[in-house]
Design a protein around this motif. Sequence first.
Motif, PDB file in Angstrom:
ATOM      1  N   GLU A 112     -12.517   4.784  -6.907  1.00 35.02           N
ATOM      2  CA  GLU A 112     -11.275   4.316  -6.307  1.00 35.02           C
ATOM      3  C   GLU A 112     -10.351   3.725  -7.337  1.00 35.02           C
ATOM      4  O   GLU A 112     -10.798   3.118  -8.309  1.00 35.02           O
ATOM      5  CB  GLU A 112     -11.606   3.241  -5.267  1.00 35.02           C
ATOM      6  N   LEU A 167       6.755   5.314  -5.820  1.00 40.62           N
ATOM      7  CA  LEU A 167       7.932   4.891  -5.045  1.00 40.62           C
ATOM      8  C   LEU A 167       8.229   3.409  -5.305  1.00 40.62           C
ATOM      9  O   LEU A 167       9.370   3.020  -5.557  1.00 40.62           O
ATOM     10  CB  LEU A 167       7.653   5.167  -3.567  1.00 40.62           C
ATOM     11  N   TYR A 221     -10.029   8.632  -5.816  1.00 39.61           N
ATOM     12  CA  TYR A 221      -9.532   8.189  -4.508  1.00 39.61           C
ATOM     13  C   TYR A 221      -8.370   7.249  -4.828  1.00 39.61           C
ATOM     14  O   TYR A 221      -8.559   6.076  -5.111  1.00 39.61           O
ATOM     15  CB  TYR A 221     -10.633   7.455  -3.741  1.00 39.61           C
ATOM     16  N   ASN A 222      -7.205   7.838  -4.811  1.00 35.25           N
ATOM     17  CA  ASN A 222      -6.035   7.188  -5.384  1.00 35.25           C
ATOM     18  C   ASN A 222      -5.242   6.449  -4.311  1.00 35.25           C
ATOM     19  O   ASN A 222      -4.519   7.053  -3.528  1.00 35.25           O
ATOM     20  CB  ASN A 222      -5.189   8.297  -6.032  1.00 35.25           C
ATOM     21  N   ARG A 223      -5.377   5.139  -4.325  1.00 34.33           N
ATOM     22  CA  ARG A 223      -4.676   4.334  -3.319  1.00 34.33           C
ATOM     23  C   ARG A 223      -3.163   4.381  -3.497  1.00 34.33           C
ATOM     24  O   ARG A 223      -2.411   3.958  -2.636  1.00 34.33           O
ATOM     25  CB  ARG A 223      -5.141   2.868  -3.392  1.00 34.33           C
ATOM     26  N   GLY A 224      -2.743   4.873  -4.635  1.00 36.33           N
ATOM     27  CA  GLY A 224      -1.304   4.907  -4.911  1.00 36.33           C
ATOM     28  C   GLY A 224      -0.613   6.137  -4.371  1.00 36.33           C
ATOM     29  O   GLY A 224       0.603   6.216  -4.369  1.00 36.33           O
ATOM     30  N   CYS A 225      -1.374   7.143  -3.904  1.00 34.79           N
ATOM     31  CA  CYS A 225      -0.728   8.382  -3.474  1.00 34.79           C
ATOM     32  C   CYS A 225      -1.419   8.963  -2.256  1.00 34.79           C
ATOM     33  O   CYS A 225      -2.478   9.573  -2.365  1.00 34.79           O
ATOM     34  CB  CYS A 225      -0.745   9.406  -4.606  1.00 34.79           C
ATOM     35  N   GLU A 226      -0.799   8.741  -1.119  1.00 39.10           N
ATOM     36  CA  GLU A 226      -1.389   9.300   0.106  1.00 39.10           C
ATOM     37  C   GLU A 226      -1.272  10.822   0.115  1.00 39.10           C
ATOM     38  O   GLU A 226      -2.111  11.514   0.682  1.00 39.10           O
ATOM     39  CB  GLU A 226      -0.726   8.705   1.352  1.00 39.10           C
ATOM     40  N   ASP A 280       0.811  -1.218   0.000  1.00 39.60           N
ATOM     41  CA  ASP A 280       0.000   0.000   0.000  1.00 39.60           C
ATOM     42  C   ASP A 280       0.847   1.272   0.000  1.00 39.60           C
ATOM     43  O   ASP A 280       0.306   2.366   0.094  1.00 39.60           O
ATOM     44  CB  ASP A 280      -0.963   0.006   1.188  1.00 39.60           C
ATOM     45  N   LEU A 281       2.148   1.138  -0.097  1.00 43.09           N
ATOM     46  CA  LEU A 281       2.993   2.344  -0.170  1.00 43.09           C
ATOM     47  C   LEU A 281       2.788   3.059  -1.506  1.00 43.09           C
ATOM     48  O   LEU A 281       2.273   2.475  -2.462  1.00 43.09           O
ATOM     49  CB  LEU A 281       4.466   1.957  -0.026  1.00 43.09           C
ATOM     50  N   SER A 306      -4.084  12.254  -2.158  1.00 42.78           N
ATOM     51  CA  SER A 306      -5.425  11.809  -1.735  1.00 42.78           C
ATOM     52  C   SER A 306      -5.768  12.351  -0.353  1.00 42.78           C
ATOM     53  O   SER A 306      -6.873  12.123   0.161  1.00 42.78           O
ATOM     54  CB  SER A 306      -5.500  10.283  -1.683  1.00 42.78           C
TER      55      SER A 306
END
Lengths: 432, 374
Positions: free
Chosen positions: A404, A96, A375-380, A91-92, A383
Amino acid sequence: MTEMKYQTKPLDIWNEGKALRQQYYENYAKAHEKGGIRWAGGAWAYSAVPAGLGDDVWSLTGEPYGASVAFNKEFAARCQEAIEAKGFARDLCAYLRNYLGSVVLDEYVFGGKFPKPDFMWTTHICCSHAKWYQIASDLEGGVPYFCIDVSTGLIEDFNERRREYVVNQLLDGIDWLEQTTGRDYDDQKLIQAVYNECEATSLWAEICALNRTIPAPLDEKTMYSLYVFGTIIKHRPEIVDFYRKLRDEVQERVDNKIAAVGNEQRRVITDTQPPWGFLEIFRYLETFGVVSVGSLYTFSLIGAWEVKDDGTWGPRTTPQEQGIDITTRKQALEVLADWTHARPEWQHFYSAQKKSDMMLRIVREWKVDGVMLHYNRGCEGLSLNIAENRLAFKDAGIPVLPFEGNMGDEREFDLERTKKAVDSFLELLGVK
Amino acid sequence: MFDKFKEWYENRHDYAQAWKKQTGGKVLGYFCTYVPEELLIAADILPLRILGSHEAQDVTEPHIFGMFCPFCRDCLAQGLKGRFDYLNGIMISQSCLHIRQTYNSWVKHIPQEFSYYMYMPHGVQTPHAYPYLRGELEVFKKALEKWIGRSISDKDIDRGIEVMNKNRQLMKQVYEFRKQDNPPLTGLEAMYMVVSSQMVEKEEHNQALEAVLKELPNRKLDRNTGTRLMIIGSEDDDTEFVEMVESLDSTLVVDEHCTGTRYFWNEVEPQKDRLAAIAARYIDRPPCPSKDWPERKRFPHILQLAKDYNVEGALVIQQKFCDPHELDMPALRQMLEENGIPTYFLEFDVTVPIGQFKTRVEAFLETFALPDLF
Ligand code: SF4
Ligand code: SF4
């Protein structure tokens, strides 16, 4: 496909842009062959600073590189597996992982081995930034690494004391660059790079501002390929030159009512990086005459903006336009820090409200009918606060589609489900 | 003897409300242990750390995207459910991205008399961070003065420093006992002690600590110490988990958590410029991983703790999606293992599956028994 209302044609400058981008990745890869230097760091690194080491200093910025990997789904999957095998969580940040996976595999997405940088130079505002290059440095056997803390808060709070904190780090950074590379630092080159960066980022804002026009001369899918220069070499003269030409061409399209999407009937904006492997979503929207005219992300990841006298957003007045004559290293760094910390895409790191306000401004000024929130799980980092932004749009009565996905990891994007959600959104917009 | 701490922890809301009634003072909820409590105490404010409740909840989904850590969502749930309605204010000292969303949503949806976002630097390894944070403390002090309607004197700050330092010293003295072959306190008791210190008036906590320190030398626990474990990672006040681990013939003898040693390990070293002294303390404290760069200064500190407390193995835990800890995890495990300390990784959510975790921890603990067989 809905009815064509406007004339449309591809950008004349397209191939020049393509060549420029290719040249950039090649310059980096081949820098050593010509005695040059290469460094790696974030897209938000103070890239004008290493420019003082010479004209043959080339950089590889991690986020656009991670996006390039994402385009190549097979390679992206291998990168992700490689870095997960080293114990890094799935989930990082997807960029990266794509970047570090590429390092682990020792494969460059453009062919050949991964070109090891001579040093790492970056900034830290997202939790992943400094750690990204800390890990990269380890994986590459201890590449020298320098990172500047830029988490000094909202631009309205960026006073002299806070600026000094940043500038002092940059001054230390220049000493470090000299020691690390063994080269003498040329302040004139720094000063020129600062002027270039201010002009390039202001020009990008000017280009985006032209997209207020109906029909929009650019669609966001195209803009992705154009803003990227601001994330890779924003301080270089060839980018200033490219953006000047692009600005002129977009102005011409505005004057002649040349549309990006000939059947434009509704205008939307998005938010955060798109799922790169699935840009077909945009083409799907276009078949219903729905065009994405941009986003806070494409406008201001690098674009420099200011509020104009009439209260609307416009390109920021550059130091050169203001007649500021930069003469010293310290002054150059101060000007650059003032410029950089006003970046709209840095404000949301501190305040959900600020981001909602900026997006609502875009909705008003770019005459937008609806908003698609990725809702981009790839970029905290981008998001951050997105759910609060959704509430702000709801409160303002603006149709909003949250969906998502992941900008760089296709395992987290469900195309069919997203298309279904898009269909309901199209109904809401009254085009389906 | 540690019951008081447990009681405070479990009844934090009752305590704070009673304190308010009794003193007429203000209670300020805070989100991260980089908050300079010294100044809050100087202002006669009760600092109260906002933690979650470890209950499943469905109120945060409209506010925080589900990819952010369960801890930050659990904290916000407490606010949205009205459990902290008695607070007079809230604040955050800049730390990771996740928890600042809790602050942002809280400010927006739960009206407060006072709210403050302190720009705590991330670059704690640059010398420029010291004057920078000193300046931030000055701005914060002014904001506090405005709020409470009086100025905060040097004497007030000295009191804040003194009481905080005493709390740190006393907890460290209690931790000393954990070095013994058979520690007279469990990891669970130590956890109650530290987290409760984040919730009650420090003077009162200090008195309780002094009482404990009097009795500890003669205390013997009716249990086996078993395998000596260390626990490292994200925010953790999962008492149920700790209790389960210690029921498996093991003892948590030390930790590296912000609900443990990271909170209290170093003191303010007094200097004439009080704010500079406080700034130095927060810059030099054992860092949160999001501030631990370019060097990893946390690692030698962890290793030292492991040696000092004669640790046999480490549980490395993280809240699900906790990027700061995830980014350190591979290098941390490698470092410990290269130094002969086996590690076991677990990912925490708002509620943890105790049964499943028990089986896994048991399997890990069995590996320590193996050499004896041959
Ligand atoms: S999570 Fe987003 S903001 Fe952070 S480093 Fe990755 S791409 Fe950048
Ligand atoms: S450090 Fe980790 S556990 Fe703590 S709030 Fe941030 S993401 Fe959550």
